[in-house]
Each structure stands twice: as structure tokens, then as C-alpha cells.
Design an enzyme around this catalytic site. Structure first.
Site, PDB file in Angstrom:
ATOM      1  N   ARG A 134     -18.759  -9.248 -39.703  1.00 10.21           N
ATOM      2  CA  ARG A 134     -19.529  -8.731 -38.563  1.00 10.21           C
ATOM      3  C   ARG A 134     -20.925  -9.342 -38.585  1.00 10.21           C
ATOM      4  O   ARG A 134     -21.436  -9.722 -39.629  1.00 10.21           O
ATOM      5  CB  ARG A 134     -19.632  -7.210 -38.628  1.00 10.21           C
ATOM      6  N   ASP A 190      -8.671  -1.098 -29.273  1.00 11.69           N
ATOM      7  CA  ASP A 190      -9.076   0.026 -28.417  1.00 11.69           C
ATOM      8  C   ASP A 190      -8.656  -0.156 -26.969  1.00 11.69           C
ATOM      9  O   ASP A 190      -8.676   0.798 -26.190  1.00 11.69           O
ATOM     10  CB  ASP A 190     -10.593   0.223 -28.478  1.00 11.69           C
ATOM     11  N   GLY A 234     -10.806   4.477 -31.410  1.00 16.31           N
ATOM     12  CA  GLY A 234     -11.143   4.611 -29.999  1.00 16.31           C
ATOM     13  C   GLY A 234     -12.580   5.053 -29.871  1.00 16.31           C
ATOM     14  O   GLY A 234     -12.853   6.241 -29.732  1.00 16.31           O
TER      15      GLY A 234
END
Length: 434
Positions: A134, A190, A234
Site C-alpha cells: 500500500r 467490495d 465492505g
């Protein structure tokens, strides 16, 4: 929706069947004359073009995977390489390792040179053979590295942050006059990417979540007053929770970010859960990770390395509140808590997602070889399209609470608590709020 092209396409394509570059796809399939006017967008139809900007014999491509894992990443890498290598005869494809860090020679490892032997079986495993991370990379350093490596095309596999980073790389290369095609492939289980009706990995995640729900239902049903609480991924959209609920048909309460969580009072979740226990002596509750954040202490705007606002953990909070409520009501319950978040995203893609990965990848190659840049491959009305990166990252997709998906959830669960928040559709967001 105009897509940036690096220049005149001068080289004949080896593809036998091509798409007219002027073909467009409307953002709306159905027009309701009684509904208020809505914004209509027209997107380039994806597919092979008759002429190429890049000479395949002189072209070097790169692939990078960023952010969290998702079923199908290796499938996409494999199909990208195979289309570049066999479909176009591109001379070399590099796999940059460890996310965007791999574009910084001071932090990253030496990239892989992909070969048919290297990618032969990678689609059978979850995760990404290239590794991931990331966080951004210094744009100037990354573009310097790409130029030094002679990279003409970069495929970015990732979510909003990854695609914004790809857009920065494309813009910097444009300023330097270096013809770099940056084409993104949206990645998130998601399923909340705008202009993508279904993202790869979503159905695999739903399938794995459904297996957990079956086990959770067994646990709850096997004891008197058993309650199973399952948290799934989610952050901003409840597609996994909703999809697994409908697939399972055993869930009694589904909590999603799109619907404010009413916990207390006669019409709240706790009271409804009590009635369920008194009537049926077991219950299964599914909560998406982004649901009920209004009940938790604010994170103070803290963000992770990808720029996402850090969420508080709704699962343990909800578990504690349910246990405390039933203790106060003097109703003994056995509560089992399940958190399969990382389990459902690290598995190999199922057959449906494997097919989708292949289509995303090959359309990305077609766009890049034609010299198109600053775009992400989208999917609308079963047609693949070219979406400008800046447009795609400007909005999120949410569950439509007036649509058939959420109605199916309500029919499967029979839940009737809280307030109806009304339909929520794709809504603009500021880049800092994603």
C-alpha cells in the site's frame, strides 16, 4: 468521454477482428420518461483497434499490483502477458514487484521478466505472484525508472488509490514528452467501483463468504438461543454482505453501510433480535465492516497507506452490545463471532471470475497497444468500456436500496427494523474522502 491518445496509430494490428474507434456505450440502459433527468455519459467501446500506436517489436510493457489481495490477480497478470506476447508479439513484459514500491529502484526489488513458463500455472493460486503493498511512490522517481527501463506501457491493477497513482504517472510522462500508456484494471472485492457492474473477485468472495455463513448458521442452530455474528468486507458498500445473504438464504439480519444502524429502541436491531430468539431460538447476523460507524468513536481522520480513512471495528462492538443486551434481558444466549475478512479474498478465482479477469486483461492490452492512456477498463451492460481515470475515481458505487438486490436481501431475511434510508446510487465523492 474522450480518452487521451498518445499520437497517430501507424502500425497495422495483428488482430483479425477490430472495433470501430468511434463506437460508444451509453451509461444508461433504461430511460424512464417519468423519472427526473439524469446525467448520461457515452464511453468508448473497448476492444482491439485496426491500427496500433506502438510497434510490438519495439515495445516493452510493465505490470504492477497494488493494495489488498483479491481473487483473480494472477489470472489478470497471466492474461495480460499472454495477450501481449501471443496476441501482439510484444518483445518483453516486466512484472514490477511489491506494488508501487517496485517502481522505485531504491526501495523495490528487481522486476521479473515474464515468460510463458513463468505464468503457466499462476492462475491456480490466490494472491499475486508480483507481490503488493500500500502507499504511493514518488512520481518523478517512478517515471525516471520507467524511462530508464524503456517501458512504454504500464498496467496498474488496484483500487482508487492505485488508479490515482497511475494517473499521476501518466500526467508526469506527458509533461516529459515520454509516450507512456497507463491503463488501469479496477480491483476490489467490495464491488464498489463506478462504471463497473461487477469487479473481478467479487463473486468468488461472495461464494467464500456464503460457506462461512453456512458454518455460522450450523453453530447457531445447534444450541439453544444460539446467535452467530459474521463480519465481512465492505468499507463503503455492502455488496458482499448482500450477495452472501441472498446466496445463503439462512441470514436473519444484514447490516450494510448504506443503511444507518438503528440499534436501540422498539424498532432497533436488538429488540428485533430478541423477538427472533424468543420465537426461533437461533439467529444469524451479517455485518459489513463499514456498517454502524456512527456508533463508534471517530478515528480522527486517520488514514492507511492507501489513503483510506481507517474504520473502527464494528464486529467486536456489536458482539459486546448484543451480549450486554441479552444479559440485561436475562435471556441466556450463546454467541459465536466469525471474522473471515482475509480468508475470502486470498483464494483463487472461481470460474466466473476467471473468465471476467481474462476479458478485463485482454481489453486493457487492446487499449494500450492503440496508444490510449489515462484510462481504466470498465464494464457496463455486459460491454467493456474505456473510463477516464479521473472520472472513475471521482465517485463510488453503492447498493441501490430501491433496487432488486436489496429487495432480495429483505425478502431473504424478513428483517423489518430501523428506517428506510431510500435509494442510494453512484454518488460523487471528493478524492480526499475515498
Amino acid at each position: 468521454m474522450n480518452i487521451t491518445t498518445l499520437g497517430e496509430a501507424r502500425f497495422p494490428s495483428p488482430q483479425r477482428r477490430t472495433v470501430n474507434d468511434q463506437a460508444r456505450v451509453s451509461s444508461h440502459l433504461i430511460r424512464d420518461p417519468d423519472a427526473p433527468p439524469v446525467e448520461e455519459l457515452w464511453f468508448e467501446l473497448a476492444g482491439p483497434r485496426a491500427r496500433l500506436f506502438f510497434d510490438p517489436r519495439q515495445t516493452r510493457a510493465g505490470i504492477v499490483t497494488c493494495g489488498g489481495l483479491c481473487p483473480g490477480l494472477n489470472n489478470v497478470i497471466r492474461s495480460l502477458f499472454l495477450e501481449l506476447h501471443h496476441g501482439y508479439g510484444v518483445r518483453e513484459v516486466l512484472g514490477f514487484r511489491g506494488g508501487y514500491q517496485g517502481l522505485d529502484p531504491a526501495r523495490g526489488m528487481e522486476p521479473f521478466v515474464l515468460t510463458p513458463a513463468f505464468v503457466h500455472d499462476i492462475h491456480k493460486d490466490g494472491g499475486t505472484v508480483l507481490g503488493t503493498s500500500r502507499g504511493p511512490v514518488e512520481v518523478g522517481v517512478a517515471v525516471d525508472h520507467l524511462i530508464r527501463r524503456g517501458v512504454n506501457i504500464l498496467f496498474t491493477l488496484g483500487g482508487d488509490g492505485t488508479q490515482r497513482g497511475g494517473n499521476d504517472l501518466f500526467q508526469e510522462a506527458q509533461r516529459r514528452g515520454h509516450p507512456l500508456a497507463v491503463v488501469g484494471i479496477p480491483k476490489t472485492i467490495d464491488n464498489d467501483v463506478a462504471f463497473v457492474s461487477r469487479s473481478f473477485g467479487y463473486l468468488t468472495a461472495v461464494e467464500e463468504a456464503t460457506k462461512v455463513l453456512h458454518c455460522a448458521h450450523t453453530e447457531a442452530h445447534s444450541v439453544r438461543n444460539g446467535i452467530a455474528l459474521v463480519k465481512v468486507m465492505g468499507r463503503h458498500a455492502g455488496f458482499i454482505a448482500a450477495g452472501a445473504t441472498v446466496a445463503s438464504q439462512d441470514v436473519n439480519f444484514t447490516l450494510v453501510p448504506e443503511v444507518p444502524l438503528q440499534l436501540e429502541g422498539e424498532t432497533g436491531l436488538l429488540a428485533a433480535l430478541k423477538q427472533r430468539i424468543l420465537q426461533r431460538a437461533h439467529a444469524l447476523v451479517v455485518v459489513a465492516e463499514g456498517a454502524g460507524q456512527e456508533w463508534l468513536a471517530a478515528s480522527g481522520g486517520k488514514r492507511d497507506a492507501s489513503g483510506n480513512i481507517k474504520l473502527q471495528d464494528i464486529g467486536p462492538f456489536l458482539r459486546e452490545r448484543i451480549e450486554r443486551y441479552f444479559q440485561a434481558e436475562e435471556i441466556p444466549v450463546t454467541l459465536r463471532y466469525f471474522d473471515p475478512s482475509y480468508l475470502i479474498r486470498s483464494v483463487p478465482a472461481d470460474a466466473e471470475d476467471s473468465i471476467l479477469c481474462d476479458f478485463f486483461a485482454r481489453n486493457a492490452v487492446h487499449a494500450a497497444m492503440a496508444g490510449k492512456t489515462g484510462l481504466v477498463i470498465g464494464l457496463l451492460h455486459d460491454l467493456f468500456i474505456h473510463v477516464p481515470i479521473e472520472l472513475l475515481v471521482s465517485r463510488k458505487k453503492h447498493l441501490d436500496l430501491g433496487g432488486p438486490g436489496w429487495r432480495a436481501v429483505l425478502a431473504a431475511t424478513g428483517q423489518a427494523f430501523g428506517e428506510d434510508a431510500g435509494p442510494i446510487r453512484t454518488t460523487p465523492v471528493s478524492p480526499s474522502a475515498t
